[in-house]
Design a protein around this motif. Structure first.
Motif, PDB file in Angstrom:
ATOM      1  N   LEU A   1      -1.372  -3.344 -13.098  1.00  0.00           N
ATOM      2  CA  LEU A   1      -2.812  -3.440 -13.353  1.00  0.00           C
ATOM      3  C   LEU A   1      -3.411  -4.398 -12.335  1.00  0.00           C
ATOM      4  CD1 LEU A   1      -5.322  -2.827 -15.106  1.00  0.00           C
ATOM      5  CD2 LEU A   1      -4.691  -4.825 -16.498  1.00  0.00           C
TER       6      LEU A   1
ATOM      7  N   TYR B   1     -11.995  -2.051 -17.112  1.00  0.00           N
ATOM      8  CA  TYR B   1     -11.391  -2.322 -18.414  1.00  0.00           C
ATOM      9  C   TYR B   1     -11.942  -3.578 -19.070  1.00  0.00           C
ATOM     10  CZ  TYR B   1      -8.272  -5.990 -16.536  1.00  0.00           C
ATOM     11  OH  TYR B   1      -7.757  -7.132 -15.979  1.00  0.00           O
TER      12      TYR B   1
ATOM     13  N   PHE C   1      -7.552   5.782 -17.698  1.00  0.00           N
ATOM     14  CA  PHE C   1      -8.378   4.884 -18.487  1.00  0.00           C
ATOM     15  C   PHE C   1      -9.269   5.747 -19.369  1.00  0.00           C
ATOM     16  CE2 PHE C   1      -7.795   1.564 -15.113  1.00  0.00           C
ATOM     17  CZ  PHE C   1      -7.484   0.497 -15.936  1.00  0.00           C
TER      18      PHE C   1
ATOM     19  N   PHE D   1      -5.277   0.913 -12.035  1.00  0.00           N
ATOM     20  CA  PHE D   1      -3.999   0.937 -12.743  1.00  0.00           C
ATOM     21  C   PHE D   1      -3.091   1.922 -12.029  1.00  0.00           C
ATOM     22  CE2 PHE D   1      -0.860   2.083 -15.891  1.00  0.00           C
ATOM     23  CZ  PHE D   1      -0.629   0.893 -16.567  1.00  0.00           C
TER      24      PHE D   1
ATOM     25  N   ASP E   1      -9.087   2.061 -22.995  1.00  0.00           N
ATOM     26  CA  ASP E   1      -7.665   1.999 -23.293  1.00  0.00           C
ATOM     27  C   ASP E   1      -6.903   2.740 -22.189  1.00  0.00           C
ATOM     28  OD1 ASP E   1      -8.239   0.855 -26.013  1.00  0.00           O
ATOM     29  OD2 ASP E   1      -9.170   2.817 -26.263  1.00  0.00           O
ATOM     30  N   LEU E   2      -5.589   2.842 -22.334  1.00  0.00           N
ATOM     31  CA  LEU E   2      -4.756   3.495 -21.331  1.00  0.00           C
ATOM     32  C   LEU E   2      -3.739   4.410 -21.990  1.00  0.00           C
ATOM     33  CD1 LEU E   2      -4.062   0.402 -19.078  1.00  0.00           C
ATOM     34  CD2 LEU E   2      -4.904   2.574 -18.166  1.00  0.00           C
TER      35      LEU E   2
ATOM     36  N   ASN F   1      -6.874  -1.501 -25.739  1.00  0.00           N
ATOM     37  CA  ASN F   1      -7.635  -2.595 -25.149  1.00  0.00           C
ATOM     38  C   ASN F   1      -8.131  -3.512 -26.260  1.00  0.00           C
ATOM     39  OD1 ASN F   1      -9.537  -4.248 -23.797  1.00  0.00           O
ATOM     40  ND2 ASN F   1     -10.051  -2.616 -22.364  1.00  0.00           N
TER      41      ASN F   1
ATOM     42  N   VAL G   1      -1.827   9.154 -15.563  1.00  0.00           N
ATOM     43  CA  VAL G   1      -2.379   8.020 -16.297  1.00  0.00           C
ATOM     44  C   VAL G   1      -3.895   8.135 -16.324  1.00  0.00           C
ATOM     45  CG1 VAL G   1      -2.464   6.597 -14.197  1.00  0.00           C
ATOM     46  CG2 VAL G   1      -2.433   5.490 -16.441  1.00  0.00           C
TER      47      VAL G   1
END
Length: 607
Positions: free
Chosen positions: A377, A357, A408, A366, A418-419, A448, A406
């Protein structure tokens, strides 16, 4: 899933981090890391300082703020079959709360991602011929999908849990592995749109019943043949055991896993003849004892060129198996700082994702957790250890959600990951109550900011994000070949969600599909390192991850305003390295190990 009778977080044990103290005391096995990939060495800034997060390179040439607008296209796309997991209004047993993996993969090789949805069951059963089944949806390349489950030979009922894909026999067709509460199934892709159950002949028919959860293909010994890791949760017999009388915030519910027996994880070695052998004991996988494990994430955390395995665990320490490069693994989760929270507490961990990230050349982690807690994180410190960056990064702002799948991903193609998290509680009995918890929950999107910090932009990211569902698995990929990442979510006792970003990104992008020759055919475990201007990104081809799910095997990079890829380096898991320069943008490049760029497909108009 946190035990219902233990409270939300328990007491904080100290003001300082017990986890860090334990890590320092037990930091065996994390020094002396050698053979570091030269293509993923620490970033050196213009001032010569190593290891600092790169500032975003593209903001001066791009709109200052871009936000996605996600809409749920599932009904319009034809994803019409609901996933059945336990009772709708009451979950008497813990087995009724789990399952729901999902996979995005191109099963027929036409260049378009298809969707596989894992289904479950109910304790009372179903009349003959009415049992729920998994579903395979074929991508029609016009924004819609057709259910081809029966024609593909994938009709199967039972308590499905997770899914992963890989070309285990290197025949050029992606195979499918589905985990079950009971016995797992390996489907061989026949290359003609159909699959064959080869579980028995492949040596993967388990001798007993287990509560298998997440899975991942990996080539842990780098012999060119994909092996298989399978995580396990609670002991099979305890999944539907009558629980004691428990309560959660004053509401009577089923109990969490604490007090139930844990289970073991499995590692199967591929002998190169289409057969697998259980090597869990001799590889050291069994050395960790029993846990309540969910989702394996295979990634090279120490940049030594060998795949390691991280496994999220519920209410017990999460596990990090470091690859010893000799066919064995050492469990180093505590020493590496990824077993507990920063306060030394075992979290109820569900989903997991790996991504760089902050673009420092090392993959970070994450992890999603139970409600009344934050997601976690873990920032990779590039020395074999991680630091909990949850609050420093801005991720610690949410405690109300119970997280599952989830990923990335770069929603705006600006070059920074981003997430997106999907959520849903385990106790439907809470719905409509007054304790502040919701059974069906919205999603969370973190933007992000390019300076090692994130901003929660969920409320401004469209109606698909705000739509409340009880979600489990989530898979990420470019379903419509538009250069933007879509998300497919498996919802409990509902149809799936298909989240499309209907606001085109102003930025350029690049995708790469890798085909191994000496390396396994799907190139799982290989790494791409991309430079656009002064900005560098890395990504590994991964099987498994999220919550018991499978993302697109193709690698996606946002390029911001850059108009070309200056350099693309491939570190093949088989050991070879290749470099390419001056590649175009808004395209998919297919690269074959030792043979170069096979094809480049340009950006399509949006559907």
């Amino acid at each position: 899933m946190r035990n219902a009778g233990t409270g939300a977080l328990g007491e904080r044990i100290e003001n300082f981090s017990r986890r860090r103290v334990l890590r320092d005391l037990l930091s065996f096995g994390v020094t002396g890391i050698s053979a570091v990939r030269s293509l993923a060495s620490p970033v050196v800034s213009e001032s010569g300082t190593q290891g600092k997060a790169q500032a975003r390179k593209f903001s001066s040439e791009s709109p200052s703020v871009y936000l996605p607008r996600y809409e749920d296209f599932a009904s319009r796309a034809g994803l019409a079959s609901p996933t059945i997991i336990g009772d709708v209004h009451r979950k008497k047993y813990i087995i009724e709360t789990m399952g729901g993996g999902i996979a995005l993969f191109d099963y027929d090789g036409d260049g378009w991602l298809d969707i596989f949805v894992v289904n479950g069951s109910r304790l009372e059963g179903f009349p003959g011929g009415e049992e729920p089944t998994n579903h395979l949806y074929h991508n029609n390349r016009d924004g819609t999908f057709t259910d081809v489950t029966e024609a593909a030979g994938l009709i199967h009922s039972g308590w499905g849990q997770g899914v992963c894909v890989g070309d285990y026999d290197n025949d050029g067709h992606i195979d499918l592995f589905v985990t079950y509460y009971g016995k797992n199934v390996l489907y061989h892709n026949n290359g003609n749109g159909t699959f064959t159950d080869v579980t028995h002949q492949a040596g993967l028919l388990q001798s007993g019943d287990f509560w298998n959860t997440g899975c991942a293909f990996l080539d842990y010994d780098r012999d060119g043949h994909l092996d298989l890791f399978v995580a396990n949760y609670v002991a099979y017999e305890d999944g539907a055991r009558v629980p004691p009388n428990c309560s959660y915030k004053g509401t009577k519910v089923n109990c969490g896993p604490l007090g139930l027996r844990g289970s073991r994880n499995f590692l199967y070695h591929n002998n190169g003849k289409g057969e697998f052998v259980d090597v869990s004991e001799q590889s050291g996988i069994l050395g960790t004892g029993t846990h309540y494990c969910f989702s394996p994430c295979v990634f090279d955390y120490d940049n030594d060129g060998w795949p390691d395995i991280y496994v999220s665990a519920d209410s017990t320490p999460s596990v990090l198996y470091r690859n010893n490069r000799d066919g064995t693994f050492a469990e180093v989760g505590l020493a590496a700082g990824v077993a507990f929270s920063q306060d030394g507490i075992s979290q109820a961990a569900m989903g997991v994702a790996a991504g760089d990230y902050d673009c420092d050349g090392y993959l970070d982690l994450f992890r999603t957790n139970f409600s009344d807690d934050t997601s976690t994180l873990f920032h990779n410190l590039r020395d074999g250890t991680f630091e909990d960056a949850t609050f420093a990064s801005g991720i610690g702002v949410n405690t109300r959600f119970l997280g599952w799948g989830v990923g990335f991903y770069d929603f705006d193609n600006d070059g920074s990951l981003d997430l997106l998290l999907v959520n849903g509680h385990v106790f439907p009995e809470l719905e409509g109550g007054k304790v502040g918890d919701e059974y069906e929950e919205r999603k969370v999107v973190y933007r992000n900011l390019g300076n090692a910090k994130f901003e929660d932009v969920s409320l401004n990211s469209g109606p698909g994000i705000l739509l409340r569902r009880c979600a489990r698995g989530a898979a990420f990929g470019d379903l419509f070949n538009t250069g933007q990442i879509d998300v497919v979510i498996n919802n409990m006792n509902d149809i799936p969600s298909l989240l499309r970003n209907v606001t085109p990104s102003p930025h350029n992008w690049f995708q790469v599909s890798l085909i191994g020759r000496r390396t396994n055919r799907a190139a799982i475990g290989s790494r791409a390192t991309l430079w656009a201007g002064q900005h560098r990104q890395i990504a590994d081809v991964q099987s498994g991850g999220s919550f018991c799910s499978q993302n697109d095997l193709r690698l996606h990079f946002g390029l911001g305003a850059n108009k070309k890829v200056d350099r693309l380096d491939i570190a093949w898991l088989g050991g070879g390295q290749e470099s390419y320069r001056d590649l175009g943008v808004n395209c998919l490049a297919t690269i074959v190990e030792g043979e170069g760029v096979q094809s480049i497909k340009q950006h399509r108009p949006r559907l």
